[in-house]
Design an enzyme around this catalytic site. Structure first.
Site, PDB file in Angstrom:
ATOM      1  CG  PHE A 217      -2.088   0.922   1.094  1.00 55.75           C
ATOM      2  CD1 PHE A 217      -3.166   0.594   0.295  1.00 55.75           C
ATOM      3  CD2 PHE A 217      -2.087   2.129   1.768  1.00 55.75           C
ATOM      4  CE1 PHE A 217      -4.252   1.450   0.172  1.00 55.75           C
ATOM      5  CE2 PHE A 217      -3.166   3.000   1.651  1.00 55.75           C
ATOM      6  CZ  PHE A 217      -4.250   2.668   0.855  1.00 55.75           C
TER       7      PHE A 217
ATOM      8  CG  PHE B  84      -3.781  -4.088  10.204  1.00 54.16           C
ATOM      9  CD1 PHE B  84      -3.977  -3.408  11.396  1.00 54.16           C
ATOM     10  CD2 PHE B  84      -4.320  -5.361  10.071  1.00 54.16           C
ATOM     11  CE1 PHE B  84      -4.694  -3.979  12.438  1.00 54.16           C
ATOM     12  CE2 PHE B  84      -5.035  -5.944  11.103  1.00 54.16           C
ATOM     13  CZ  PHE B  84      -5.226  -5.247  12.282  1.00 54.16           C
ATOM     14  CD  GLU B  85      -2.739  -6.315   5.976  1.00 54.17           C
ATOM     15  OE1 GLU B  85      -3.976  -6.251   6.137  1.00 54.17           O
ATOM     16  OE2 GLU B  85      -2.076  -5.360   5.534  1.00 54.17           O
TER      17      GLU B  85
ATOM     18  CB  VAL C 144       0.085   4.733   8.064  1.00 55.23           C
ATOM     19  CG1 VAL C 144      -1.383   4.994   8.344  1.00 55.23           C
ATOM     20  CG2 VAL C 144       0.404   3.249   8.217  1.00 55.23           C
TER      21      VAL C 144
ATOM     22  CB  THR D 275     -11.568   8.467   8.956  1.00 55.38           C
ATOM     23  OG1 THR D 275     -10.533   7.601   8.477  1.00 55.38           O
ATOM     24  CG2 THR D 275     -12.499   8.853   7.813  1.00 55.38           C
TER      25      THR D 275
ATOM     26  CG  HIS E  93      -8.170   3.554   8.575  1.00 51.25           C
ATOM     27  ND1 HIS E  93      -8.638   2.291   8.894  1.00 51.25           N
ATOM     28  CD2 HIS E  93      -7.177   3.376   7.672  1.00 51.25           C
ATOM     29  CE1 HIS E  93      -7.956   1.393   8.206  1.00 51.25           C
ATOM     30  NE2 HIS E  93      -7.058   2.027   7.466  1.00 51.25           N
TER      31      HIS E  93
ATOM     32  CG  PHE F 136       8.662   1.014  13.435  1.00 49.18           C
ATOM     33  CD1 PHE F 136       7.677   0.041  13.436  1.00 49.18           C
ATOM     34  CD2 PHE F 136       8.294   2.330  13.272  1.00 49.18           C
ATOM     35  CE1 PHE F 136       6.337   0.377  13.281  1.00 49.18           C
ATOM     36  CE2 PHE F 136       6.953   2.686  13.113  1.00 49.18           C
ATOM     37  CZ  PHE F 136       5.978   1.704  13.123  1.00 49.18           C
TER      38      PHE F 136
END
Length: 161
Positions: A9, A44-45, A68, A73, A75, A100
């Site tokens: 993503f 998220f995965e 991200v 929102t 989210h 990270f």
């Protein structure tokens, strides 16, 4: 073995992180053909794939690359918290360093700035350079442990009772 988990993503950004990370690894003399690279649909995965890699491959170090970007929102907050907490939990549960490299940016321009061609500003480059530091630290640590063990054994073997 070095493992990299990359989110698909925001691929323009994550590809920029990956490309420059590979440059940093090559600069430090690491063979990128020997890397274990896994892609996941989104940030998220990432923790689930990291957990799987730890279980199946026992790498020396794992790098995580993702992005991200804040929208309108909540989210963004849930994903950022889930990913960072998931990686932190795995880091504390294992002896394997997990770096990270998931960008959490307020807008897309910040993400592009941190994943672009300017090496010193690219988070992927930073992670790639950190790998050598970890490897050198681990070698130094193990060397000191072996030296200490040798001295201890030598001392104990020279004792007379």
């Amino acid at each position: 073995m070095i493992a990299i988990v990359k989110s698909e993503f925001n691929s323009k950004i994550t590809n920029g992180l990956m490309d420059v990370c590979l440059i940093a690894l090559e600069e430090d003399g690491l063979d990128i053909k020997e890397l274990l690279i896994k892609e996941v649909p989104g940030a998220f995965e990432i923790p689930a794939m990291v957990k799987r890699i730890i279980k199946e491959n026992q790498p020396n170090i794992i790098l995580t690359l993702g992005c991200v970007i804040k929208g309108q929102t909540d989210h963004y907050h849930y994903i950022c918290n889930a990913v960072s907490n998931g990686i932190m939990k795995l880091t504390l549960q294992t002896d394997i360093p997990i770096l990270f490299g998931v960008l959490t940016c307020q807008n897309s321009q910040l993400a592009y700035d941190r994943s672009g061609k300017i090496l010193k500003k690219n988070k992927g480059y930073e992670l790639g350079k950190a790998v050598k530091s970890f490897i050198d630290w681990k070698k130094d640590f193990l060397s000191k442990m072996l030296w200490s063990k040798w001295i201890l054994n030598k001392t104990l073997s020279n004792r007379r009772y």
